[in-house]
Write an enzyme that holds these catalytic residues in place. Structure first.
Site, PDB file in Angstrom:
ATOM      1  N   ASP A   1       0.842  -1.204   0.000  1.00  5.24           N
ATOM      2  CA  ASP A   1       0.000   0.000   0.000  1.00  5.24           C
ATOM      3  C   ASP A   1       0.875   1.252   0.000  1.00  5.24           C
ATOM      4  OD1 ASP A   1      -2.545  -1.528   0.539  1.00  5.24           O
ATOM      5  OD2 ASP A   1      -1.401  -2.035   2.325  1.00  5.24           O
TER       6      ASP A   1
ATOM      7  N   GLU B   1       1.864  -6.754  -5.061  1.00  9.54           N
ATOM      8  CA  GLU B   1       1.473  -5.902  -6.174  1.00  9.54           C
ATOM      9  C   GLU B   1       2.661  -5.130  -6.742  1.00  9.54           C
ATOM     10  OE1 GLU B   1      -1.606  -2.196  -6.777  1.00  9.54           O
ATOM     11  OE2 GLU B   1      -2.256  -3.977  -5.739  1.00  9.54           O
TER      12      GLU B   1
HETATM   13  O1  TRH Z   1       4.509  -6.164   0.790  1.00 12.01           O
HETATM   14  P1  TRH Z   1       3.549  -6.755  -0.145  1.00 12.01           P
HETATM   15  O2  TRH Z   1       3.162  -8.130   0.138  1.00 12.01           O
HETATM   16  O3  TRH Z   1       2.283  -5.866  -0.238  1.00 12.01           O
HETATM   17  C1  TRH Z   1       0.995  -6.390  -0.386  1.00 12.01           C
HETATM   18  C2  TRH Z   1       0.376  -6.122  -1.710  1.00 12.01           C
HETATM   19  O4  TRH Z   1       0.484  -4.805  -2.109  1.00 12.01           O
HETATM   20  C3  TRH Z   1      -1.085  -6.491  -1.677  1.00 12.01           C
HETATM   21  O5  TRH Z   1      -1.686  -6.195  -2.898  1.00 12.01           O
HETATM   22  C4  TRH Z   1      -1.751  -5.730  -0.586  1.00 12.01           C
HETATM   23  O6  TRH Z   1      -3.072  -5.992  -0.513  1.00 12.01           O
HETATM   24  C5  TRH Z   1      -1.082  -6.125   0.701  1.00 12.01           C
HETATM   25  O7  TRH Z   1       0.289  -5.779   0.658  1.00 12.01           O
HETATM   26  C6  TRH Z   1      -1.708  -5.443   1.865  1.00 12.01           C
HETATM   27  O8  TRH Z   1       4.182  -6.761  -1.611  1.00 12.01           O
HETATM   28  P2  TRH Z   1       4.412  -5.574  -2.651  1.00 12.01           P
HETATM   29  O9  TRH Z   1       3.129  -5.060  -3.161  1.00 12.01           O
HETATM   30  O10 TRH Z   1       5.352  -6.079  -3.620  1.00 12.01           O
HETATM   31  O11 TRH Z   1       5.094  -4.420  -1.818  1.00 12.01           O
HETATM   32  C7  TRH Z   1       6.410  -4.503  -1.376  1.00 12.01           C
HETATM   33  C8  TRH Z   1       7.051  -3.139  -1.451  1.00 12.01           C
HETATM   34  O12 TRH Z   1       8.300  -3.186  -0.779  1.00 12.01           O
HETATM   35  C9  TRH Z   1       7.346  -2.695  -2.865  1.00 12.01           C
HETATM   36  O13 TRH Z   1       7.157  -1.308  -2.984  1.00 12.01           O
HETATM   37  C10 TRH Z   1       8.801  -3.035  -3.044  1.00 12.01           C
HETATM   38  C11 TRH Z   1       9.322  -2.759  -1.677  1.00 12.01           C
HETATM   39  N1  TRH Z   1      10.570  -3.449  -1.284  1.00 12.01           N
HETATM   40  C12 TRH Z   1      11.640  -2.672  -0.919  1.00 12.01           C
HETATM   41  O14 TRH Z   1      11.590  -1.453  -1.007  1.00 12.01           O
HETATM   42  N2  TRH Z   1      12.760  -3.296  -0.470  1.00 12.01           N
HETATM   43  C13 TRH Z   1      12.867  -4.640  -0.392  1.00 12.01           C
HETATM   44  O15 TRH Z   1      13.937  -5.160   0.025  1.00 12.01           O
HETATM   45  C14 TRH Z   1      11.746  -5.413  -0.779  1.00 12.01           C
HETATM   46  C15 TRH Z   1      11.851  -6.920  -0.729  1.00 12.01           C
HETATM   47  C16 TRH Z   1      10.612  -4.791  -1.222  1.00 12.01           C
END
Ligand code: TRH
Length: 402
Positions: A18, A297
């Site tokens: 989010d 996402e």
């Molecule tokens: O963390 P998530 O599992 O988020 C999820 C999804 O958005 C889902 O749709 C939502 O409903 C739920 O949360 C509540 O996975 P996502 O979406 O990939 O978000 C991870 C974020 O973290 C993304 O912006 C990338 C960032 N990231 C970093 O900045 N550094 C890192 O080392 C990693 C692994 C990720």
């Protein structure tokens, strides 16, 4: 109506997606369109993970974005410490564009101020930025309007998605150029990996190991994948940012609980635990790897822009609703792959999301990585043809101006 000011409201449900999306969009609107952006977040700790210079203060300016802590009404009822948001919610301060991310509920006094502005002649534009949609129904829901029952304010639903009739995907204007420059220069990758504490030797003529990033929820399927990797004929280096998958990685490797910096060897596989990276560094990691396992996402979208093979673990929903979403994406994605590779991708993605549903041949998939690489790059180029979410959003607002 020219849009100079944007307020984005975000609640962190769980994980980082989010705030990951909202922070990215906020930066893009500020940097690319010189908008004055206020970002309202209820959990600053989540923002801090992606942007380590963030503090837990109720107000701060980060990269020229005004960041405020706020408490949605539902949360205020659960706490005795309902500190009001320190932002100015007077009608004069209300932005031209108001984005409520993922149907979070705007503060009542903010909505009242919007109604006052509307009564003076022009309603601020109000968008509900929805979760990423892969299914066809998003084409028909994108852009629909709902009317506030009490004050008649209009809100439109904005769906990120994969078809030209949706809002597209977040992608900064220079992202693919930066990616290309990075991928053309192995030294940049070596410098990043060294900075992250990964032993990466560029001085010898030995072949680089196969580089994999692993970002996942709990997933029992990881054991079979790691076992296949350990039996690979070529060295494999799997980099795992700290997170939910670590206990199962430790179980699969038969070791004590894993922590940041740990590095373990099993057969031809080395697994190294990375710190959770700053959001830009995570992009660079995705650009650097031969295969990225991503989730949720935002990392899923970024892995597509990386132009590299990817495996998606979708965010699990009640009643397995997420599986339709997964299949809808697979339909689109697999159509662009040669049939044999498409079959392997379908089987492995399904097994990654429903470990009992399919029998993946991980070794065959890994053997196909070089071919898949070309398709992954082409896929990113195809996606870009539908424009990027921020540009599409501004166009949408112009086309639907009232
Ligand atoms: O963390 P998530 O599992 O988020 C999820 C999804 O958005 C889902 O749709 C939502 O409903 C739920 O949360 C509540 O996975 P996502 O979406 O990939 O978000 C991870 C974020 O973290 C993304 O912006 C990338 C960032 N990231 C970093 O900045 N550094 C890192 O080392 C990693 C692994 C990720």
């Amino acid at each position: 109506m020219s849009i100079r000011r944007c307020d984005i409201f975000c609640t962190v449900i769980d994980n980082f997606g989010d705030i990951g999306v909202c922070w990215r969009l906020a930066r893009q609107l500020q940097q690319q369109y010189q908008m004055q952006v206020r970002l309202f977040v209820d959990e600053l700790q989540a923002l801090q993970m992606l942007c380590p210079q963030a503090t837990l203060l109720p107000y701060q300016q980060l990269e020229q974005i005004d960041v405020y802590r706020w408490q949605p009404a539902a949360e205020q009822q659960q706490t005795t410490d309902a500190t009001p948001c320190s932002a100015d919610f007077s009608p004069e301060a209300i932005a031209d564009l108001v984005i409520e991310a993922f149907a979070c509920e705007l503060p009542a006094d903010y909505i009242d101020a919007m109604a006052t502005v509307a009564a003076r002649g022009k309603q601020p534009r109000w968008l509900n930025l929805e979760y990423l949609a892969t299914e066809d129904w998003a084409d028909d829901c994108h852009g629909l309007t709902s009317m506030h029952p009490a004050n008649g304010l209009r809100k439109q639903f904005y769906f990120p998605g994969f078809s030209p009739r949706t809002g597209g995907l977040l992608c900064e204007a220079n992202l693919l150029d930066e990616r290309d420059a990075w991928q053309a220069d192995p030294q940049q990758r070596a410098t990043l990996l060294q900075r992250l504490g990964v032993a990466w030797d560029t001085s010898t003529n030995q072949r680089d190991p196969l580089l994999i990033s692993l970002f996942a929820y709990q997933n029992p399927a990881v054991a079979a994948l790691l076992q296949t990797l350990s039996m690979s004929t070529n060295p494999v280096l799997c980099l795992v940012p700290e997170g939910k998958i670590l206990p199962q990685v430790a179980t699969a490797l038969g070791c004590a609980p894993l922590r940041r910096g740990d590095c373990l060897q099993q057969g031809n596989l080395t697994v190294q635990v990375l710190p959770f990276l700053e959001q830009r560094d995570y992009d660079r990691l995705l650009w650097s790897c031969d295969l990225n396992l991503v989730r949720g996402e935002d990392s899923f979208v970024r892995a597509q822009w990386a132009g590299r093979p990817l495996i998606w673990q979708i965010y699990p929903q009640a009643d397995d609703a997420h599986l339709d979403k997964l299949e809808a994406f697979l339909q689109r994605y697999s159509q662009t792959l040669p049939p044999a590779l498409a079959t392997q991708v379908l089987t492995c993605w399904r097994a990654w999301n429903q470990p009992d549903s399919a029998h993946p041949d991980w070794a065959a998939l890994l053997a196909a990585l070089a071919d898949w690489q070309h398709d992954a790059r082409r896929w990113a180029e195809t996606l870009l043809k539908q424009g990027d979410l921020a540009a599409n959003m501004l166009q949408f607002l112009q086309n639907h101006s009232d």
